[in-house]
Design an enzyme around this catalytic site. Structure first.
Site, short mmCIF file in Angstrom:
data_model
loop_
_atom_site.label_atom_id
_atom_site.label_comp_id
_atom_site.label_asym_id
_atom_site.label_seq_id
_atom_site.Cartn_x
_atom_site.Cartn_y
_atom_site.Cartn_z
N GLU A 193 53.95 36.88 43.96
CA GLU A 193 54.44 36.29 45.21
C GLU A 193 55.67 35.43 44.97
O GLU A 193 56.59 35.41 45.78
CB GLU A 193 53.32 35.44 45.85
CG GLU A 193 53.65 35.03 47.26
CD GLU A 193 52.66 34.01 47.85
OE1 GLU A 193 51.73 33.58 47.15
OE2 GLU A 193 52.87 33.66 49.02
N ARG A 243 44.39 31.18 35.43
CA ARG A 243 43.18 30.73 36.13
C ARG A 243 42.09 31.80 36.12
O ARG A 243 40.91 31.49 36.26
CB ARG A 243 43.52 30.26 37.55
CG ARG A 243 44.27 28.94 37.57
CD ARG A 243 44.75 28.56 38.95
NE ARG A 243 45.73 29.47 39.49
CZ ARG A 243 47.03 29.44 39.22
NH1 ARG A 243 47.51 28.50 38.42
NH2 ARG A 243 47.86 30.32 39.72
#
Ligand code: AMP
Length: 171
Positions: free
Chosen positions: A96, A59
């Site tokens: 994460e 992204r």
């Protein structure tokens, strides 16, 4: 900024249970909001003598491409392992919700070239830190790490204290 924040969609338990994924695709789908997001970065960097944008898979490519185009400077892609055709530097990273290896072409950033690294979101900081190390392996100078969104509670900035960090939206 409020309009951008309001259009980010929370997707619980994606890609793993317990992760709340911040989906920025509604921003991309709205021409005004996409332009607003890119303009925030463009105004911030247009007078900082930035010479290259380094965008993180995947992204980050969207915002990085638009920003490089606006500034009229080159774009370098940091990709997940196995995607780049030419000789590449490698860095392992943890994020994460997983881990992996990031790669960047050895000649994609020049020595002392002034670089902004960009991604859509800062979570724990592992991804951005690995991208910064790749730029440093080429001898580039990191002007700033830029993110549209920062998950402040994950304290990614603490991993990135060596570098200036900018985020447009914080949670
Ligand atoms: P980290 O290395 O933990 O800072 O993770 C940042 C990278 O993983 C970025 O490329 C993000 O696109 C992605 N990422 C991590 N956590 C999330 C999340 N909660 N929502 C959306 N993207 C995320």
């Amino acid at each position: 900024m409020d309009r951008l924040k309001a259009s980010i969609r929370d997707v619980p338990d994606f890609p793993k249970e317990g992760i709340v994924f911040k989906d920025i695709t509604p921003i991309l789908a709205n021409g005004q909001l996409f332009r607003l997001a890119v303009t925030i970065f463009a105004e911030r960097y247009q007078r900082k003598s930035v010479e290259k944008i380094v965008a993180i898979d995947a992204r980050g490519f969207i915002f990085g491409g638009a920003l490089a185009h606006y500034l009229g400077i080159g774009l370098t892609v940091v990709r997940k392992k196995g995607k780049l055709p030419f000789t590449s530097h490698q860095e392992e990273y943890q994020l994460e919700y997983g881990q992996g290896v990031l790669e960047m072409h050895v000649d994609a950033v020049e020595k002392r070239q002034r670089v902004v690294i960009i991604d859509d979101l800062l979570a724990t900081g592992g991804t951005a830190e690995a991208a910064a190390r790749l730029v440093e392996k080429c001898g580039g100078e990191i002007v700033e790490l830029a993110f549209l969104v920062e998950l402040g509670f994950l304290k990614g900035r603490e991993k990135l204290t060596k570098y200036p960090v900018f985020s447009a939206i914080t949670y």
